[in-house]
Design a protein around this motif. Structure first.
Motif, PDB file in Angstrom:
ATOM      1  N   LYS A   1       0.824  -1.212   0.000  1.00 48.28           N
ATOM      2  CA  LYS A   1       0.000   0.000   0.000  1.00 48.28           C
ATOM      3  C   LYS A   1       0.857   1.261   0.000  1.00 48.28           C
ATOM      4  O   LYS A   1       0.519   2.259  -0.642  1.00 48.28           O
ATOM      5  CB  LYS A   1      -0.957  -0.020   1.188  1.00 48.28           C
ATOM      6  N   LEU A   2       1.980   1.219   0.738  1.00 53.88           N
ATOM      7  CA  LEU A   2       2.884   2.368   0.721  1.00 53.88           C
ATOM      8  C   LEU A   2       3.495   2.541  -0.667  1.00 53.88           C
ATOM      9  O   LEU A   2       3.691   3.672  -1.133  1.00 53.88           O
ATOM     10  CB  LEU A   2       3.980   2.192   1.775  1.00 53.88           C
ATOM     11  N   GLY A   3       3.805   1.413  -1.314  1.00 50.76           N
ATOM     12  CA  GLY A   3       4.340   1.484  -2.666  1.00 50.76           C
ATOM     13  C   GLY A   3       3.356   2.121  -3.630  1.00 50.76           C
ATOM     14  O   GLY A   3       3.729   2.958  -4.465  1.00 50.76           O
ATOM     15  N   ASP A   4       2.070   1.739  -3.492  1.00 47.10           N
ATOM     16  CA  ASP A   4       1.034   2.343  -4.342  1.00 47.10           C
ATOM     17  C   ASP A   4       0.899   3.839  -4.056  1.00 47.10           C
ATOM     18  O   ASP A   4       0.682   4.639  -4.971  1.00 47.10           O
ATOM     19  CB  ASP A   4      -0.314   1.653  -4.097  1.00 47.10           C
ATOM     20  N   HIS A   5       1.024   4.182  -2.777  1.00 45.66           N
ATOM     21  CA  HIS A   5       0.804   5.572  -2.367  1.00 45.66           C
ATOM     22  C   HIS A   5       1.997   6.469  -2.671  1.00 45.66           C
ATOM     23  O   HIS A   5       1.823   7.613  -3.118  1.00 45.66           O
ATOM     24  CB  HIS A   5       0.501   5.602  -0.861  1.00 45.66           C
ATOM     25  N   LEU A   6       3.211   5.941  -2.440  1.00 43.51           N
ATOM     26  CA  LEU A   6       4.420   6.756  -2.559  1.00 43.51           C
ATOM     27  C   LEU A   6       5.132   6.580  -3.897  1.00 43.51           C
ATOM     28  O   LEU A   6       5.899   7.445  -4.306  1.00 43.51           O
ATOM     29  CB  LEU A   6       5.406   6.406  -1.431  1.00 43.51           C
ATOM     30  N   GLY A   7       4.875   5.433  -4.526  1.00 47.61           N
ATOM     31  CA  GLY A   7       5.619   5.093  -5.730  1.00 47.61           C
ATOM     32  C   GLY A   7       6.887   4.334  -5.399  1.00 47.61           C
ATOM     33  O   GLY A   7       7.457   4.507  -4.316  1.00 47.61           O
ATOM     34  N   LEU A   8       7.329   3.468  -6.296  1.00 53.56           N
ATOM     35  CA  LEU A   8       8.536   2.668  -6.082  1.00 53.56           C
ATOM     36  C   LEU A   8       9.744   3.363  -6.695  1.00 53.56           C
ATOM     37  O   LEU A   8       9.619   4.077  -7.684  1.00 53.56           O
ATOM     38  CB  LEU A   8       8.343   1.282  -6.693  1.00 53.56           C
ATOM     39  N   PRO A   9      10.919   3.134  -6.115  1.00 51.34           N
ATOM     40  CA  PRO A   9      11.189   2.362  -4.901  1.00 51.34           C
ATOM     41  C   PRO A   9      10.803   3.155  -3.647  1.00 51.34           C
ATOM     42  O   PRO A   9      10.746   4.382  -3.677  1.00 51.34           O
ATOM     43  CB  PRO A   9      12.697   2.131  -4.961  1.00 51.34           C
ATOM     44  N   ILE A  10      10.547   2.423  -2.549  1.00 53.55           N
ATOM     45  CA  ILE A  10      10.248   3.076  -1.276  1.00 53.55           C
ATOM     46  C   ILE A  10      11.576   3.400  -0.595  1.00 53.55           C
ATOM     47  O   ILE A  10      12.378   2.512  -0.330  1.00 53.55           O
ATOM     48  CB  ILE A  10       9.400   2.163  -0.371  1.00 53.55           C
ATOM     49  N   THR A  11      11.784   4.662  -0.327  1.00 50.92           N
ATOM     50  CA  THR A  11      13.048   5.112   0.277  1.00 50.92           C
ATOM     51  C   THR A  11      12.781   5.839   1.593  1.00 50.92           C
ATOM     52  O   THR A  11      11.635   6.196   1.908  1.00 50.92           O
ATOM     53  CB  THR A  11      13.776   6.072  -0.672  1.00 50.92           C
ATOM     54  N   GLU A  12      13.847   6.080   2.336  1.00 49.62           N
ATOM     55  CA  GLU A  12      13.718   6.808   3.591  1.00 49.62           C
ATOM     56  C   GLU A  12      13.178   8.217   3.352  1.00 49.62           C
ATOM     57  O   GLU A  12      12.385   8.726   4.149  1.00 49.62           O
ATOM     58  CB  GLU A  12      15.064   6.910   4.315  1.00 49.62           C
ATOM     59  N   ASP A  13      13.594   8.865   2.263  1.00 49.82           N
ATOM     60  CA  ASP A  13      13.136  10.221   1.974  1.00 49.82           C
ATOM     61  C   ASP A  13      11.631  10.247   1.743  1.00 49.82           C
ATOM     62  O   ASP A  13      10.932  11.170   2.196  1.00 49.82           O
ATOM     63  CB  ASP A  13      13.855  10.778   0.739  1.00 49.82           C
ATOM     64  N   LYS A  14      11.121   9.233   1.064  1.00 46.70           N
ATOM     65  CA  LYS A  14       9.678   9.185   0.822  1.00 46.70           C
ATOM     66  C   LYS A  14       8.918   8.910   2.118  1.00 46.70           C
ATOM     67  O   LYS A  14       7.868   9.512   2.369  1.00 46.70           O
ATOM     68  CB  LYS A  14       9.359   8.112  -0.222  1.00 46.70           C
ATOM     69  N   LEU A  15       9.448   8.017   2.954  1.00 48.05           N
ATOM     70  CA  LEU A  15       8.777   7.706   4.210  1.00 48.05           C
ATOM     71  C   LEU A  15       8.749   8.918   5.131  1.00 48.05           C
ATOM     72  O   LEU A  15       7.817   9.092   5.916  1.00 48.05           O
ATOM     73  CB  LEU A  15       9.472   6.531   4.914  1.00 48.05           C
ATOM     74  N   ALA A  16       9.773   9.761   5.047  1.00 44.80           N
ATOM     75  CA  ALA A  16       9.855  10.947   5.913  1.00 44.80           C
ATOM     76  C   ALA A  16       8.754  11.953   5.606  1.00 44.80           C
ATOM     77  O   ALA A  16       8.492  12.852   6.408  1.00 44.80           O
ATOM     78  CB  ALA A  16      11.220  11.610   5.761  1.00 44.80           C
ATOM     79  N   LYS A  17       8.072  11.789   4.472  1.00 50.15           N
ATOM     80  CA  LYS A  17       7.008  12.713   4.079  1.00 50.15           C
ATOM     81  C   LYS A  17       5.613  12.160   4.361  1.00 50.15           C
ATOM     82  O   LYS A  17       4.614  12.838   4.117  1.00 50.15           O
ATOM     83  CB  LYS A  17       7.143  13.047   2.592  1.00 50.15           C
ATOM     84  N   VAL A  18       5.536  10.928   4.898  1.00 47.56           N
ATOM     85  CA  VAL A  18       4.244  10.317   5.205  1.00 47.56           C
ATOM     86  C   VAL A  18       3.606  11.035   6.382  1.00 47.56           C
ATOM     87  O   VAL A  18       4.274  11.378   7.363  1.00 47.56           O
ATOM     88  CB  VAL A  18       4.418   8.816   5.523  1.00 47.56           C
ATOM     89  N   THR A  19       2.312  11.268   6.301  1.00 43.52           N
ATOM     90  CA  THR A  19       1.578  11.946   7.363  1.00 43.52           C
ATOM     91  C   THR A  19       0.580  10.994   8.017  1.00 43.52           C
ATOM     92  O   THR A  19       0.311   9.902   7.506  1.00 43.52           O
ATOM     93  CB  THR A  19       0.809  13.154   6.810  1.00 43.52           C
ATOM     94  N   VAL A  20       0.034  11.430   9.147  1.00 39.70           N
ATOM     95  CA  VAL A  20      -1.022  10.647   9.816  1.00 39.70           C
ATOM     96  C   VAL A  20      -2.204  10.466   8.874  1.00 39.70           C
ATOM     97  O   VAL A  20      -2.792   9.374   8.789  1.00 39.70           O
ATOM     98  CB  VAL A  20      -1.461  11.350  11.118  1.00 39.70           C
ATOM     99  N   ALA A  21      -2.564  11.519   8.140  1.00 41.46           N
ATOM    100  CA  ALA A  21      -3.679  11.430   7.188  1.00 41.46           C
ATOM    101  C   ALA A  21      -3.393  10.386   6.116  1.00 41.46           C
ATOM    102  O   ALA A  21      -4.304   9.645   5.698  1.00 41.46           O
ATOM    103  CB  ALA A  21      -3.927  12.794   6.556  1.00 41.46           C
ATOM    104  N   ASP A  22      -2.133  10.293   5.669  1.00 40.37           N
ATOM    105  CA  ASP A  22      -1.762   9.282   4.673  1.00 40.37           C
ATOM    106  C   ASP A  22      -2.011   7.874   5.215  1.00 40.37           C
ATOM    107  O   ASP A  22      -2.568   7.021   4.513  1.00 40.37           O
ATOM    108  CB  ASP A  22      -0.286   9.422   4.281  1.00 40.37           C
ATOM    109  N   ILE A  23      -1.583   7.638   6.455  1.00 43.75           N
ATOM    110  CA  ILE A  23      -1.733   6.300   7.038  1.00 43.75           C
ATOM    111  C   ILE A  23      -3.201   5.965   7.231  1.00 43.75           C
ATOM    112  O   ILE A  23      -3.638   4.833   6.969  1.00 43.75           O
ATOM    113  CB  ILE A  23      -0.965   6.192   8.374  1.00 43.75           C
TER     114      ILE A  23
END
Length: 235
Positions: A32-54
């Protein structure tokens, strides 16, 4: 990079977040994170995840505990950001020897951060253990839940972790988990608004001399309200 899909560090962060979210499958969360953030999943992309995203990612997820709360989601997001909960400022323990504070209660508190009542029973990283007497409260232990979470039934293991306590305060707890706590002789008390632990325990102290029925049962004494009723019957 792991198969070009996710970095090793990102995979570790997602594993910690999935464990925090109780019943969430890591593989499903990665997808689901891959669909939401796009691949590859990296630390930089995870650092932008919000509570609303989850919340959006988890919507419709059948494996998620329906009682999952905002504080737990915030903790999961912190893991995704790489902010380990162990870096929090944990409270200092008070001096205590077994047998001190005779007549006191032992109370567990589900905590995510500092000395706060802000944890879900099934996902908090630690229980704060207090000895509560009428005139004094002492923090006697901090018990991490990481080993309990390796058990086949982690809620049973969490209940066993605190089975020397009469009460466990939580911000939230699911029905099945509450039943397992009760079977371990631990009475769960929900405080949905959370807050500072000491404030909640001060409220508990104020009713020790005239306990409501549920607390009187734990203390092994007669509830004041029931005693008054019995006295009126005698009259």
């Amino acid at each position: 990079m792991t198969n070009g899909i996710i970095t090793k560090t990102a995979a570790l962060r997602i594993a910690l977040a999935a464990r925090t979210l109780s019943e969430v499958n890591m593989g499903g969360l990665v997808a689901k994170l891959g669909d939401h953030l796009g691949l590859p999943i990296t630390e930089d992309k995870l650092a932008k995840v919000t509570v609303a995203d989850i919340k959006l990612i988890l919507s419709g997820e059948e494996t998620v505990d329906p009682d999952v709360d905002g504080a737990t989601i915030k903790l999961a997001v912190r893991h995704l950001w790489g902010q380990s909960n162990e870096a929090d400022n944990l409270p200092e323990l008070d001096s205590y020897t077994e047998g001190d504070l005779p007549g006191s209660l032992r109370v567990a508190v589900a905590s995510n951060t500092e000395e706060n009542l802000d944890g879900h029973f099934g996902s908090c990283p630690r229980f704060l253990i207090y000895q509560v007497a009428r005139e004094e409260v002492r923090l006697i232990e901090i018990r991490p839940t990481v080993l309990a979470d390796e058990a086949e039934d982690k809620n049973v293991a969490r209940a066993e972790l605190i089975n020397d306590c009469q009460i466990v305060y939580v911000q939230s707890i699911g029905g099945p988990a509450a039943a397992k706590a009760v079977r371990a002789n631990v009475h769960p008390v929900k405080v949905p608004e959370g807050g500072k632990v000491r404030y909640t325990l001060q409220r508990l102290q104020r009713v020790l001399d005239a306990p409501p029925p549920w607390l009187a049962k734990i203390l092994g004494v007669e509830a004041k309200s029931l005693r008054q009723f019995a006295e009126s019957e005698d009259e």
